[in-house]
Design a protein around this motif. Structure first.
Motif, mmCIF file in Angstrom:
data_model
loop_
_atom_site.group_PDB
_atom_site.id
_atom_site.type_symbol
_atom_site.label_atom_id
_atom_site.label_comp_id
_atom_site.label_asym_id
_atom_site.label_seq_id
_atom_site.Cartn_x
_atom_site.Cartn_y
_atom_site.Cartn_z
ATOM 1 N N ARG A 2 0.661 -1.208 -0.203
ATOM 2 C CA ARG A 2 -0.043 0.109 0.118
ATOM 3 C C ARG A 2 1.021 1.337 0.163
ATOM 4 O O ARG A 2 0.442 2.160 -0.682
ATOM 5 C CB ARG A 2 -0.945 -0.042 1.160
ATOM 6 C CG ARG A 2 -1.948 1.212 1.264
ATOM 7 C CD ARG A 2 -2.943 1.113 2.332
ATOM 8 N NE ARG A 2 -3.537 -0.155 2.262
ATOM 9 C CZ ARG A 2 -4.587 -0.586 3.283
ATOM 10 N NH1 ARG A 2 -4.367 0.144 4.479
ATOM 11 N NH2 ARG A 2 -5.251 -1.831 3.269
ATOM 12 N N GLU A 3 1.881 1.268 0.704
ATOM 13 C CA GLU A 3 2.897 2.321 0.932
ATOM 14 C C GLU A 3 3.484 2.629 -0.572
ATOM 15 O O GLU A 3 3.690 3.600 -1.069
ATOM 16 C CB GLU A 3 3.754 2.125 2.015
ATOM 17 C CG GLU A 3 4.953 3.358 2.080
ATOM 18 C CD GLU A 3 4.401 4.519 2.516
ATOM 19 O OE1 GLU A 3 5.079 5.669 2.324
ATOM 20 O OE2 GLU A 3 3.094 4.877 2.753
ATOM 21 N N ARG A 6 1.366 4.333 -2.826
ATOM 22 C CA ARG A 6 1.323 5.660 -2.235
ATOM 23 C C ARG A 6 2.314 6.393 -2.834
ATOM 24 O O ARG A 6 2.121 7.508 -3.590
ATOM 25 C CB ARG A 6 1.112 5.670 -0.884
ATOM 26 C CG ARG A 6 0.669 7.146 -0.609
ATOM 27 C CD ARG A 6 0.990 7.464 0.986
ATOM 28 N NE ARG A 6 2.249 7.274 1.405
ATOM 29 C CZ ARG A 6 3.369 8.415 1.325
ATOM 30 N NH1 ARG A 6 2.632 9.560 0.868
ATOM 31 N NH2 ARG A 6 4.457 8.035 1.840
ATOM 32 N N LEU A 7 3.518 6.109 -2.870
ATOM 33 C CA LEU A 7 4.753 6.611 -3.350
ATOM 34 C C LEU A 7 4.661 6.771 -4.784
ATOM 35 O O LEU A 7 5.082 7.925 -5.385
ATOM 36 C CB LEU A 7 5.802 5.914 -2.766
ATOM 37 C CG LEU A 7 6.117 5.947 -1.418
ATOM 38 C CD1 LEU A 7 7.444 4.890 -0.926
ATOM 39 C CD2 LEU A 7 6.576 7.349 -0.783
ATOM 40 N N ALA A 31 9.535 3.271 -3.729
ATOM 41 C CA ALA A 31 8.508 2.342 -3.892
ATOM 42 C C ALA A 31 8.849 0.802 -4.475
ATOM 43 O O ALA A 31 8.347 -0.128 -3.774
ATOM 44 C CB ALA A 31 7.362 2.881 -4.845
ATOM 45 N N LEU A 34 10.160 -1.004 -1.725
ATOM 46 C CA LEU A 34 9.093 -1.818 -0.871
ATOM 47 C C LEU A 34 8.321 -2.619 -1.414
ATOM 48 O O LEU A 34 8.065 -3.633 -0.557
ATOM 49 C CB LEU A 34 8.253 -0.528 -0.283
ATOM 50 C CG LEU A 34 8.608 0.651 0.679
ATOM 51 C CD1 LEU A 34 7.772 1.503 0.809
ATOM 52 C CD2 LEU A 34 9.080 0.158 1.948
#
Length: 506
Positions: A2-3, A6-7, A31, A34
């Motif tokens: 999810r992060e 977002r990035l 991103a 991650l």
């Protein structure tokens, strides 16, 4: 995950609303750390590809997206990843498949932008602008991407003054925008307006001294001035700013050290480039020279034209190519040589040789597109005399009245060379006067910077008067006198020559 998503969204916003490539790149790399299989992040990486060049992230992109296409938890993610895998791998139908997906209602701005850029490069300006309008709807305030396409179109059509006006006007509305200032500096450099380019770079450096592109562009300016040591210093700054060892930079450094006459340092940097990216099989200057000079055995292709003239023109085309390849300069246009044969009986004729060489592309290109003043009198021929498929399109360009898209006999593999020849229509270039005198008037704009050669060939006993420009070299061979104009031409620069020729037998 999810992060990472977002990035990636934040990176898209930074890119489309402010053209903040550095910020977008940092967000995308974070991103990918991650979520190494994030289609959203790799879509942005694909969009940034032309800005940041190849990197370790991009070299593994195709394989990672193939994996994501198999294991992504949702069908949309798998489809998205498969489309990107095709793009990164250069699959033949990647554009058709991506556009089919976008016609289904998706308004993904990154995929729209990838298609827009591709359509722009292929000459479909209207289609590219259609995608840009969809991006503006999806991301309000993203008009900079529309500027980019419009400016690229002006530049691609040889309309330098329109490009300059459009870019400076955009800078006036967005003072301090780094990417606009860099675009201005890059375009001025390509056009040979070195002092103005340096001024734009200095303004950029005052706002953002750590900007990644500045050392690259200062290196370009140093190379244009023959300041090889300064170019090396700037490229090392670029590597330090990027925080990553880039094989392409080491390859460039190897060439520059060769230009400086430092063979030891040239080979050392080349070996580093080879270790970092063995798949590119980087070559020494001597190896590149051997590849070009020994790649094909030439034979004259047009039986009604003097063989000595055709052979001389082909040799000069190879020289122009080597001058390009060994120069260490970036973004150069394909080398070419054109010979204008002024025969006392048949009148003038012209043959152009283009030298298409794949120095660093792992994917083998199968076709190319370029400008031409008029449809040629012959087919485009390879070095064996085989005709190549060509599609012509009438354009309103400063570079030429037509674009020619030609299909190579076979894709040009890494370090492959494909010479292409065609007879040009010289009808509008000359006029016959009383007493057998021929007036020749040549005027052609260079499409992209690079080395080119123009040759005037007349029988040895001919008289030339009113010659508007002194030749860089003059030689005689096979009963012909060759006036050679071979040098580095900047983008938009014109080659102009006027001459009055009288044959002794006239």
């Amino acid at each position: 995950r999810r992060e990472a998503s977002r990035l990636s969204s934040e990176a898209a916003l930074a890119y489309f609303t402010d053209f903040a490539v550095d910020q977008a790149q940092d967000l995308v790399l974070e991103a990918i750390k991650l979520d190494p299989l994030s289609p959203e992040a790799y879509a942005m990486a694909a969009l940034l590809r032309d800005h940041i060049g190849e990197s370790s992230v991009l070299r593994s992109a195709g394989a990672r997206m193939r994996r994501a296409a198999k294991i992504s938890p949702d069908p949309e993610g798998r489809l998205h990843a498969a489309l990107l895998a095709d793009y990164f791998d250069g699959t033949r139908d990647w554009l058709r498949n991506m556009e089919h997906y976008l016609r289904g209602g998706s308004e993904d701005p990154t995929l729209l932008a990838i298609c827009a850029r591709t359509r722009m490069v292929s000459g479909s300006f209207e289609k590219a602008m259609e995608y840009a309008r969809r991006i503006e709807t999806a991301i309000p305030g993203s008009s900079l991407f529309t500027w980019f396409l419009s400016a690229y179109h002006d530049s691609g059509m040889g309309r330098f003054e329109e490009w300059l006006s459009r870019t400076t006007e955009e800078i006036r509305h967005r003072p301090g925008n780094i990417m606009l200032l860099l675009a201005l500096a890059e375009g001025l450099t390509q056009a040979g307006r070195v002092d103005e380019a340096e001024t734009a770079l200095n303004e950029t450096a005052a706002i953002s001294p750590a900007q990644f592109y500045i050392p690259f562009m200062r290196a370009d300016l140093a190379l244009l001035r023959g300041e090889y040591k300064a170019a090396c210093v700037e490229l090392r700054k670029a590597m330090s700013a990027g925080g990553e060892e880039v094989p392409g930079i080491y390859y460039m450094l190897g060439k520059i050290y060769a230009l400086r006459g430092d063979r030891k340092e040239s080979l050392r940097h080349l070996e580093i480039a080879r270790k970092l990216a063995p798949e590119y099989s980087f070559k020494t200057n001597d190896e590149l020279r051997a590849l070009v000079e020994g790649s094909v055995e030439y034979r004259p292709l047009f039986p009604d034209l003097p063989a000595a003239c055709q052979e001389f023109n082909h040799a000069r085309g190879k020289k122009a190519l080597l001058d390009n390849v060994l120069s260490a300069r970036r973004n150069l246009a394909p080398a070419s040589s054109t010979i204008y044969v002024v025969d006392p009986e048949a009148g003038p004729s012209a043959v152009r040789t283009w030298m298409f060489f794949n120095e660093t592309r792992l994917s083998a290109p199968g076709r190319t597109r370029f400008f031409i003043q008029a449809q040629p009198l012959s087919s485009f021929l390879d070095h064996k005399g085989a005709a190549m498929r060509a599609d012509f399109r009438h354009v309103r360009s400063e570079y030429g009245r037509y674009t020619a898209a030609i299909q190579y006999p076979s894709p040009i593999k890494l370090h492959g060379l494909c010479p292409v020849e065609a007879r040009l229509d010289p009808e509008h270039l000359w006029a016959r006067r009383q007493g057998g005198v021929i007036d020749l008037r040549l005027d052609e704009a260079a499409n992209g910077p690079g080395h080119r050669c123009h040759i005037l060939a007349v029988p040895e006993d001919s008289e030339i008067s009113d010659l508007s420009a002194r030749a860089d070299e003059e030689t005689k061979r096979g009963g012909w006198r060759f006036l050679v104009y071979g040098r580095f031409f900047f983008d938009y620069e014109h080659f102009r020559l006027k001459a009055r020729i009288k044959h002794k037998s006239a």
